[in-house]
Structures are given as structure tokens and as C-alpha cells.
Design a protein around this motif. Structure first.
Motif, mmCIF file in Angstrom:
data_model
loop_
_atom_site.group_PDB
_atom_site.id
_atom_site.type_symbol
_atom_site.label_atom_id
_atom_site.label_comp_id
_atom_site.label_asym_id
_atom_site.label_seq_id
_atom_site.Cartn_x
_atom_site.Cartn_y
_atom_site.Cartn_z
ATOM 1 N N THR A 66 0.835 -1.205 0.000
ATOM 2 C CA THR A 66 0.000 0.000 0.000
ATOM 3 C C THR A 66 0.867 1.252 0.000
ATOM 4 O O THR A 66 0.622 2.210 -0.736
ATOM 5 C CB THR A 66 -0.938 0.010 1.217
ATOM 6 O OG1 THR A 66 -1.761 -1.151 1.191
ATOM 7 C CG2 THR A 66 -1.832 1.240 1.215
ATOM 8 N N LYS A 67 1.911 1.241 0.838
ATOM 9 C CA LYS A 67 2.819 2.388 0.882
ATOM 10 C C LYS A 67 3.552 2.562 -0.450
ATOM 11 O O LYS A 67 3.886 3.685 -0.836
ATOM 12 C CB LYS A 67 3.821 2.221 2.019
ATOM 13 C CG LYS A 67 3.214 2.372 3.412
ATOM 14 C CD LYS A 67 4.274 2.259 4.493
ATOM 15 C CE LYS A 67 3.673 2.477 5.874
ATOM 16 N NZ LYS A 67 4.691 2.358 6.952
ATOM 17 N N ALA A 123 -1.686 -5.273 -2.995
ATOM 18 C CA ALA A 123 -2.189 -5.108 -1.626
ATOM 19 C C ALA A 123 -3.587 -5.705 -1.491
ATOM 20 O O ALA A 123 -3.891 -6.406 -0.516
ATOM 21 C CB ALA A 123 -2.207 -3.627 -1.239
ATOM 22 N N ILE A 124 -4.437 -5.440 -2.486
ATOM 23 C CA ILE A 124 -5.811 -5.957 -2.449
ATOM 24 C C ILE A 124 -5.802 -7.479 -2.480
ATOM 25 O O ILE A 124 -6.541 -8.141 -1.740
ATOM 26 C CB ILE A 124 -6.628 -5.390 -3.620
ATOM 27 C CG1 ILE A 124 -6.869 -3.893 -3.412
ATOM 28 C CG2 ILE A 124 -7.975 -6.113 -3.753
ATOM 29 C CD1 ILE A 124 -7.398 -3.200 -4.656
ATOM 30 N N ALA A 125 -4.941 -8.071 -3.332
ATOM 31 C CA ALA A 125 -4.876 -9.531 -3.421
ATOM 32 C C ALA A 125 -4.497 -10.152 -2.081
ATOM 33 O O ALA A 125 -5.081 -11.159 -1.652
ATOM 34 C CB ALA A 125 -3.873 -9.937 -4.504
ATOM 35 N N GLU A 134 -10.046 -4.045 9.034
ATOM 36 C CA GLU A 134 -9.275 -2.919 9.572
ATOM 37 C C GLU A 134 -9.342 -1.721 8.631
ATOM 38 O O GLU A 134 -9.611 -0.612 9.048
ATOM 39 C CB GLU A 134 -7.824 -3.348 9.791
ATOM 40 C CG GLU A 134 -6.983 -2.252 10.400
ATOM 41 C CD GLU A 134 -5.565 -2.677 10.615
ATOM 42 O OE1 GLU A 134 -4.761 -1.837 11.041
ATOM 43 O OE2 GLU A 134 -5.249 -3.853 10.350
ATOM 44 N N ILE A 135 -9.042 -1.929 7.362
ATOM 45 C CA ILE A 135 -9.221 -0.892 6.349
ATOM 46 C C ILE A 135 -10.133 -1.493 5.285
ATOM 47 O O ILE A 135 -9.799 -2.522 4.702
ATOM 48 C CB ILE A 135 -7.893 -0.458 5.722
ATOM 49 C CG1 ILE A 135 -6.990 0.185 6.771
ATOM 50 C CG2 ILE A 135 -8.128 0.521 4.580
ATOM 51 C CD1 ILE A 135 -5.617 0.557 6.255
ATOM 52 N N PRO A 136 -11.271 -0.892 5.025
ATOM 53 C CA PRO A 136 -12.197 -1.475 4.050
ATOM 54 C C PRO A 136 -11.514 -1.660 2.694
ATOM 55 O O PRO A 136 -10.876 -0.735 2.178
ATOM 56 C CB PRO A 136 -13.322 -0.441 3.976
ATOM 57 C CG PRO A 136 -13.264 0.257 5.298
ATOM 58 C CD PRO A 136 -11.814 0.315 5.655
ATOM 59 N N PRO A 137 -11.618 -2.832 2.098
ATOM 60 C CA PRO A 137 -10.923 -3.124 0.838
ATOM 61 C C PRO A 137 -11.277 -2.158 -0.280
ATOM 62 O O PRO A 137 -10.432 -1.869 -1.136
ATOM 63 C CB PRO A 137 -11.391 -4.550 0.505
ATOM 64 C CG PRO A 137 -11.800 -5.120 1.807
ATOM 65 C CD PRO A 137 -12.340 -3.993 2.629
#
Length: 461
Positions: free
Chosen positions: A316-317, A324-326, A348-351
């Protein structure tokens, strides 16, 4: 085949196998073989035997390492009863058994019970052995750890210092027991934010371990990693990376390239690289750790899933959102087309926010309703009831970190979403009647509580 499974030699082989499994990090198998050996021993000899007590204590120690404290407590209680029957309450082994129970209660956060048992064990050792015996120092160390866990740092430091003084006199500062005390003192300084004092104590302990021939031991690597964490907190990221790399090298040499401890060392190195903002090296270390975890563990094992989460954060960074999504999908086993909103809200963080970030990569600004945003992104329209809440909640953290500003306008027929790239011509939102306000700072970020997302959305998102 030769003698059947109920014989002494088979029991010894089973114990050996349990030891190998424990060293390989295969805790479940180690416990299974240990329990089997204990049952064989029960059938072969009286329980009132020191070897049987040792077997109980060994199994309890494995359970403690695996944080199975209630099971360890049952085993240690059985061992205590046997010691009392065989040797009485005035024997040093009885004091050791009390100390073992104290460790279990400490792990269960029952500090009053743990402290009472520890004090009783320490008093008995002082009575039987005197104030300057290494076993008395061991009980002082145990009590110091207990006080440390309770947040009573002054009392913990007093116990650690007394233990170190006893051990220096007994071993002339050349034994790993002295290094244990110094490392504990270093951890205590770290807990209080005294990082230079912490580093000095840990470095002294590392020097003693090297002099004792323990420069490749697991406790040496653990001490290196502790020192790396202190350097990270001091902002010395290069030093932190170097220490973690040394830990990885030693761990690979000792355990090989397919071992849970090697995976753990790689994770520490990946986190150090992440803090140093070397995201390429961080991803490489964490990818290798994830590969090892996947090969050795079930795919739903918490350790493997934890590694995936670290790796997803690094991608993500790096703004590699697809990767990241996978990983996020694999970690949560989520089908984003069919999963109910409750399961998404608990993440934690919505996809969908990862895909919003990817959607905005090549855009300066986008505006429209929640339904229109989801439609243009090819998302499930059911998310329209929650996406505005998620955008608002993560505006100062995830969105801001990924170069996206979120605002909105209230319209007669609903709310208009406004997304813009940071640093573009739309940085100022004064003309909107939303509430974006000042750019967020780290100490102002509101990470929120993901568990409450759904209830917030239902109340008018």
C-alpha cells in the motif's frame, strides 16, 4: 514393532521427538508427543518419581511458550502435589514448583496470585540457600518480571539489580545468567523510555554472550532484535536494519532457510526496512517470510495471516494497490461481490478504499454521488450506504497517506462526494460547504474503530 508401544525405550524416543519438534517450532506436535510420553511413563512406573515430575514440567514449559497458561497451570499443580508428597514443603524443589505456578498466573494476568506465590518461593530459597545463591537470584529475576508486567518499574529494577549483583559475584561476570539480568534491565529501561541506558545494558549482555560462546544462540538473536527496536525508537534506522540483518544471518545458519524462527527474523528485518522507508527491501523480506509461513503452516494460521497483513501494508505504501488488495483478500478470505456488509465493516481498512486509491491514481479530481462512484469503479452498489462513512473516517489516515483529499457537498437529493489528488489545483476546498478543514497531522489522525463502521453507517451514512 519389537517391544510394543508401552516400553521405556519407546518413551525415550517419543520424548526426543517432542524435543526436536519444539526446537523446530512445531509446538502442537511437541505437546502431542510429550503427552504421549507422559502416558507411557504413567503405565510403566509410579508417578512419585522425579523423572515423571520433570516430564510434567517440560510439557508445561512448552505450553507456556505457546501461551497455553491454563494447561500449564494444571500440569504445574500436578507436579507441585507430587513434590510435596515425595519431598515435603521444605525442599528446594517445592520452591521451584511454587515459582512455576507464579509464571502461569502471571501469564493469565492474575498478578496477586502470582506475586503471593513468588514471594513465598523467594522466602523459602533465602531460608534454604541464603541471600547470595544463584537460585535465589533466579527467583528475584522471576519476581522482577512480574513487577515489570504489573507496571511497577521501581520494584522490578530493584529485583533485577539484586539478581545481577548475586550473579556477578557467583560467576565473575562471565556467565550467560549475568547477560540475562542485563537484558532484563535493558528492557525495563526501554519500557520507561530511557533508550541510551537500555542500549548500554543490552550491549553489555551481548558482549558477555559472545564471550561465553553463545553468539549464535536464539537468545542472542532475540537480544539483537531488542536492541534493533530501541535503535528504531531513537530514529537510528540504519543501525536497526543492520542489527536485524545480523539476526537473520545467524538464524539462517543455525536453523536453515525453512524454519519459523527464520521467518520471524525476516519479518523483523522487513519492519526495520519499512521504518527506514526502504520499501523494496521490506517487501522482499516479508514476501520470503510469507512463503516460509505458507509452506510450514495452515493458510488460516494467525502467524501466516499476520505476515500477509504486514506485506499488504508495505505494498500500500508503495502504491501497488492490486498486490495489496490480493493479499488483503487472501488474509480475510473475502469475496467482495458476495460478502455481507457486516464482514466488510469489521475489516481494519475497508478493501474498497484500496480500489478508490487505485481509481484516483490517474485523476486530478472526481465528483459525484456514492452510487455513481461505485458504478464507475465497477463495485457492488450495496456499499453506497457505507462508503461515505469510510471515506470520512479514513480521510486523515489512509486517504491522506495515499495522496487523496476527500470532501463533500450537501445537495437537495443527497451528498456529492469530491475526491482530489493532494498537491493539485484543488487543494483548497473553501468554496465547498463540506468540512475538510486543515491538512491532518499525525497527532490529529483519527483512526476510529472499524467495528463500529456498520452501526455508524446505518445511523445516516
Amino acid at each position: 514393532k519389537e517391544r510394543g508401544s508401552e516400553n521405556y525405550y519407546f518413551m525415550l524416543q517419543t520424548l526426543t521427538l517432542a524435543t526436536v519438534c519444539e526446537k523446530a517450532g512445531l509446538t502442537d506436535l511437541a505437546v502431542e508427543y510429550c503427552e504421549r510420553a507422559i502416558e507411557i511413563r504413567r503405565s510403566l512406573m509410579s508417578e512419585e518419581h522425579l523423572d515423571f515430575i520433570n516430564s510434567l514440567n517440560n510439557l508445561a514449559a512448552i505450553c507456556c511458550k505457546d501461551k497455553q497458561f491454563e494447561k500449564a497451570l494444571r500440569l504445574h499443580r500436578e507436579a507441585l502435589d507430587l513434590v510435596e508428597r515425595m519431598l515435603g514443603r521444605s525442599h528446594i524443589f517445592y520452591a521451584d514448583a511454587l515459582n512455576n505456578l507464579s509464571v502461569d498466573y502471571c501469564g493469565m494476568k492474575e498478578y496477586k496470585k502470582a506475586l503471593a506465590l513468588n514471594q513465598k518461593a523467594l522466602a523459602q530459597k533465602r531460608l534454604l540457600l541464603g541471600d547470595h545463591d544463584p537460585q535465589t537470584a533466579a527467583s528475584l529475576m522471576s519476581m522482577g518480571t512480574l513487577y515489570d508486567d504489573m507496571g511497577k518499574y521501581a520494584e522490578a529494577m530493584e529485583c533485577y539489580q539484586q539478581a545481577l549483583e548475586i550473579r556477578r559475584k557467583a560467576f565473575s561476570d562471565g556467565d550467560s545468567c549475568c547477560a540475562d539480568s542485563l537484558t532484563a534491565i535493558g528492557r525495563l529501561y526501554e519500557h520507561q523510555g530511557a533508550y541510551e541506558a537500555a542500549a548500554a545494558a543490552i550491549q553489555e549482555g551481548l558482549a558477555i554472550r559472545r564471550a561465553c560462546g553463545e553468539g549464535e544462540s536464539s537468545i542472542y538473536v532475540w537480544s539483537l532484535q531488542l536492541l534493533a527496536e530501541i535503535r528504531r525508537k531513537q530514529g537510528e534506522y540504519a543501525a536497526s536494519v543492520a542489527l536485524c540483518r545480523e539476526g537473520v544471518k545467524i538464524t539462517e545458519q543455525r536453523y536453515g532457510a525453512v524454519h519459523p524462527r527464520y521467518a520471524s527474523a525476516l519479518e523483523k528485518l522487513g519492519l526495520a526496512y519499512e521504518e527506514a522507508e526502504d520499501l523494496g527491501e521490506a517487501a522482499a523480506a516479508l514476501e520470503l517470510a510469507a512463503k516460509i509461513r505458507k509452506e510450514m503452516l495452515d493458510e488460516d494460521n494467525p502467524q501466516y495471516l499476520g505476515t500477509l497483513e504486514m506485506l499488504a501494508r508495505v505494498f500500500t505504501k508503495k502504491r501497488e494497490y492490486d498486490r495489496a488488495i490480493a493479499l488483503y483478500q487472501e488474509k480475510n478470505d473475502v469475496n467482495f461481490e458476495e460478502t455481507p456488509q457486516e464482514q466488510l465493516a469489521a475489516a481494519e481498512i475497508p478493501p474498497v478504499l484500496f480500489r478508490v486509491a487505485s481509481f484516483m491514481q490517474d485523476r486530478t479530481e472526481w465528483s459525484g454521488t456514492a452510487t455513481e462512484l461505485l458504478e464507475v469503479m465497477g463495485e457492488n452498489g450495496e456499499l453506497s450506504t457505507v462508503i461515505t462513512k469510510w471515506l470520512n473516517q479514513y480521510r486523515s489516515t489512509f486517504l491522506y497517506e495515499n495522496g487523496i483529499q476527500y470532501d463533500y457537498q450537501r445537495k437537495y437529493n443527497g451528498r456529492k462526494i469530491i475526491l482530489a489528488r493532494c498537491g493539485g489545483e484543488h487543494d483548497s476546498h473553501d468554496r465547498y460547504d463540506g468540512s475538510f478543514g486543515m491538512p491532518p497531522h499525525a497527532d490529529m489522525a483519527d483512526t476510529g474503530n472499524a467495528d463500529n463502521l456498520l452501526s455508524e453507517a446505518e445511523s445516516g451514512g
